[in-house]
Design a protein around this motif. Structure first.
Motif, mmCIF file in Angstrom:
data_model
loop_
_atom_site.group_PDB
_atom_site.id
_atom_site.type_symbol
_atom_site.label_atom_id
_atom_site.label_comp_id
_atom_site.label_asym_id
_atom_site.label_seq_id
_atom_site.Cartn_x
_atom_site.Cartn_y
_atom_site.Cartn_z
ATOM 1 N N LEU A 34 48.766 58.766 -2.016
ATOM 2 C CA LEU A 34 47.679 58.380 -1.130
ATOM 3 C C LEU A 34 46.525 57.931 -2.067
ATOM 4 N N TYR A 35 46.372 59.220 -2.871
ATOM 5 C CA TYR A 35 45.148 59.015 -3.820
ATOM 6 C C TYR A 35 45.101 57.556 -4.690
ATOM 7 N N ARG A 36 46.478 57.296 -5.006
ATOM 8 C CA ARG A 36 46.414 56.172 -5.790
ATOM 9 C C ARG A 36 46.266 54.762 -4.709
ATOM 10 N N LEU A 83 44.171 54.961 -2.255
ATOM 11 C CA LEU A 83 42.910 54.845 -2.037
ATOM 12 C C LEU A 83 42.061 54.412 -3.379
ATOM 13 N N ALA A 121 41.496 56.413 -6.020
ATOM 14 C CA ALA A 121 40.853 57.631 -6.397
ATOM 15 C C ALA A 121 40.916 57.663 -8.017
ATOM 16 N N MET A 146 40.834 64.304 1.997
ATOM 17 C CA MET A 146 41.210 63.583 0.997
ATOM 18 C C MET A 146 40.234 62.222 0.858
ATOM 19 N N VAL A 157 37.401 61.014 -1.645
ATOM 20 C CA VAL A 157 37.624 59.898 -2.589
ATOM 21 C C VAL A 157 36.214 58.959 -2.339
ATOM 22 N N ALA A 162 43.663 55.091 -10.618
ATOM 23 C CA ALA A 162 44.856 55.035 -11.185
ATOM 24 C C ALA A 162 45.667 53.670 -10.970
ATOM 25 N N GLY A 188 46.531 51.476 -7.839
ATOM 26 C CA GLY A 188 45.421 51.744 -7.024
ATOM 27 C C GLY A 188 44.752 50.445 -6.412
ATOM 28 N N SER A 189 44.214 50.563 -5.212
ATOM 29 C CA SER A 189 43.342 49.321 -4.711
ATOM 30 C C SER A 189 41.884 49.234 -5.394
ATOM 31 N N ALA A 203 38.836 52.197 -1.239
ATOM 32 C CA ALA A 203 39.809 51.629 0.076
ATOM 33 C C ALA A 203 39.130 51.214 1.092
ATOM 34 N N ILE A 240 51.867 57.301 4.352
ATOM 35 C CA ILE A 240 50.457 57.601 4.053
ATOM 36 C C ILE A 240 50.041 56.645 2.701
ATOM 37 N N PHE A 241 51.108 55.831 2.128
ATOM 38 C CA PHE A 241 50.673 54.958 1.141
ATOM 39 C C PHE A 241 51.605 53.716 1.284
ATOM 40 N N LEU A 296 54.214 51.450 -4.241
ATOM 41 C CA LEU A 296 53.824 52.590 -5.401
ATOM 42 C C LEU A 296 54.957 53.385 -5.570
#
Lengths: 280, 299
Positions: free
Chosen positions: A56-58, A60, A62, B53, B57, B66, B69-70, B74, B214-215, B219
């Motif tokens: 999720l961090y990726r 978003l 982060a 979270m 961010v 990372a 990542g977008s 985001a 949630i992603f 990924l």
């Protein structure tokens, strides 16, 4: 005339305490190794949630340091799950299996049994938490700051003493309850993860985070370990020294509380006839 | 015709009885307020974790994002999509995995599974009745999560973009696949002994990871991505994001049109329904052959 069976010396006091602790430690370690599926679940499952949060961090976008925060939190969930289910709810399991009364018929201190459970659980969980460390290092490639292994070991030890002492206290509380124990243990997962800031900097919670740190050793332990491993990017709540002192205080408090709670709740359970009552 | 109606009426009566019994089993240990706290604590806490979270961010200093990542910050709409999917994931946790837990509890904890089999209700109808209570609990959990998101966390969407008909179709298909896979997992739990506990807990966590709740599934490692595409819940969550939140998931899923998402949701749902129907009864026969119905191995 020699007796057929030599009479064994009767151990009392500290020696009996230590022997009972070691015996329970042995049972806990051997027991945890005998069921391969449980080894798998303890080692892998807590890390699946951690993987989802890192991804999720990726998603978003982060900074990388946040992934490291989540990985450290994820590794600590392994211990928290062991504290809740392996310590807190253990006497509930024993009750369901119909062998709780054997604990109370034993001539040793109940605290010795709880201490053994804690030591054995900690040893077994340490091995399993290495899976989370491996995932963090080799799958997500998290980076840590230079750190002193002695400081890390000291903070880790203080965190574990506080956590498992809390587990000993919970075990006493769960002694009295039946299905509530199961539901309480369930309810002590995600809500505690949130209050402990396991997957985000605890500072994000503001005042709520400060209150949580004053109540939950997991909050302080997580924050302290992040400060050791990540340095300033951990966005620590308090200076490391203060957190270490607070963790030591938590450990002492919960050890004392475990003894008191066990004595009181054992008497109450016996009086209400709930000590051997299954399926309540 | 009279026989058919009578049979249907009998099945409904049995399901209603099983649902009532399910409620008694699940809720009779606490008063309703305390019970609601226990039911809502986990899903709401997970929602709060996600919000914290996202908040962390958004407030984070600019840093190197990372890989995959977008980019920093985001869009909020993307997070809304993840939040909505997470709310609906309560059905997977409560109904799908919960039916397996029903078998586990009946056999290992209460030791009453053999009596359910011996009763005129029968196991299949009993599970269907128990699933009604679980659907109700999951609905409360889902609504509470969305309401907390809307009013407390600011997780909102534009109602003008809601596509009601496809959304309804998607919800029906998603709930159906939840129920069918729940039966499959319940059947598997009949065969497994104490290992069922591990399988059920694993199913809860693996579904959270595999379905891209949630992603984006982009990924996930390449082979795992194909597993994700084969699961109805991946398509269900994508459909919910598009037809409710008005914003699909960036990346791989953008290559599919709305109609294709619905089509794949239908295809995977029907496939798993057939698999579940065959699998449940196959597991049931195997459990009887192995003598697992009254075999307690845990408590």
């Amino acid at each position: 005339m020699q007796p057929a069976i030599a009479r064994r010396p009767r151990h009392t006091g500290a020696r009996l305490f230590v022997q009972a602790t070691l015996a329970r430690t042995y049972v806990r370690i051997v027991g945890s190794l005998r069921e391969p599926t449980w080894m798998l679940s303890d080692a892998i499952f807590p890390n699946l949630g951690m993987c989802a949060f890192v991804l999720l961090y990726r998603a978003l976008g982060a900074p990388r340091a946040y992934e490291a925060l989540a990985v450290i939190g994820g590794v600590l969930t392994t211990y928290w799950i062991n504290v809740v289910w392996g310590m807190g709810a253990q006497l509930y399991w024993e009750k369901q299996q119909g062998q709780l009364q054997l604990y109370f018929a034993a001539p040793c201190s109940r605290l010795a049994i709880l201490s053994g459970m804690a030591l054995g659980g900690l040893a077994a969980t340490m091995l399993r938490s290495l899976v989370g460390v491996a995932i963090g290092l080799w799958v997500f490639h998290i980076q840590v700051a230079p750190f002193s292994p002695w400081v890390l070991a000291g903070v880790f030890a203080l965190t574990m003493v506080a956590l498992y002492a809390l587990g000993m206290t919970l075990a006493s509380l769960f002694l009295l309850y039946g299905r509530e124990a199961w539901h309480t243990a369930n309810a002590m997962q995600e809500p505690v993860y949130f209050l402990s800031g396991l997957y985000f900097p605890i500072r994000t919670l503001g005042a709520v985070g400060s209150v949580a740190a004053g109540v939950l050793p997991l909050t302080l332990g997580t924050d302290a370990l992040r400060q050791v491993l990540l340095g300033p990017t951990a966005q620590g709540l308090l200076p490391l020294g203060q957190e270490a002192i607070a963790l030591a205080g938590f450990g002492a408090l919960f050890l004392w509380l475990a003894g008191r709670a066990m004595a009181y709740l054992e008497a109450l359970s016996k009086r209400e006839g709930r000590l051997t009552q299954r399926w309540q | 015709m009279a026989v058919t109606l009578g049979t249907l009426r009998g099945s409904l009566a049995r399901a209603r009885t099983a649902a009532w019994l399910g409620w008694q089993v699940e809720g009779n240990w606490a008063d309703p307020v305390l019970f609601a706290i226990y039911v809502l604590a986990r899903p709401l806490a997970t929602a709060l974790i996600l919000a914290a979270m996202y908040g962390a961010v958004r407030g984070a200093p600019a840093g190197a994002p990372a890989a995959g990542g977008s980019g920093s910050g985001a869009p909020a709409a993307v997070f809304v999509g993840f939040y909505v999917a997470n709310a609906f994931h309560a059905y997977v946790n409560t109904v799908l995995v919960g039916l397996g837990w029903t078998v586990f509890e009946e056999r290992e904890e209460y030791e009453t599974l053999k009596y359910v089999y011996a009763s005129p209700v029968g196991m299949f109808t009993y599970l269907a009745g128990r699933s009604l209570v679980k659907f109700a609990l999951a609905t409360i959990s889902m609504l509470a999560t969305l309401l907390v998101g809307w009013f407390l966390l600011g997780v909102r969407w534009d109602w003008a973009y809601v596509q009601w008909l496809p959304l309804t179709v998607a919800i029906v298909a998603g709930l159906a696949s939840t129920l069918f896979l729940g039966f499959l997992l319940a059947g598997w739990s009949l065969v497994l002994t104490r290992a069922a506990m591990v399988v059920l807990e694993g199913a809860t966590l693996a579904s959270y990871l595999l379905c891209g709740v949630i992603f984006p599934i982009d990924l996930l490692p390449f082979p795992v991505r194909w597993v994700a595409l084969g699961l109805p819940f991946t398509w269900w969550y994508e459909a919910l994001r598009r037809f409710l939140a008005g914003h699909g998931t960036p990346g791989l899923m953008q290559g599919f049109t709305d109609a294709q998402v619905l089509l794949w949701l239908g295809v995977t749902t029907v496939s798993f329904a057939l698999l579940a129907r065959w699998g449940y009864f196959a597991f049931d026969r195997e459990a009887r052959r192995l003598g697992r119905l009254d075999q307690t191995t845990l408590f």
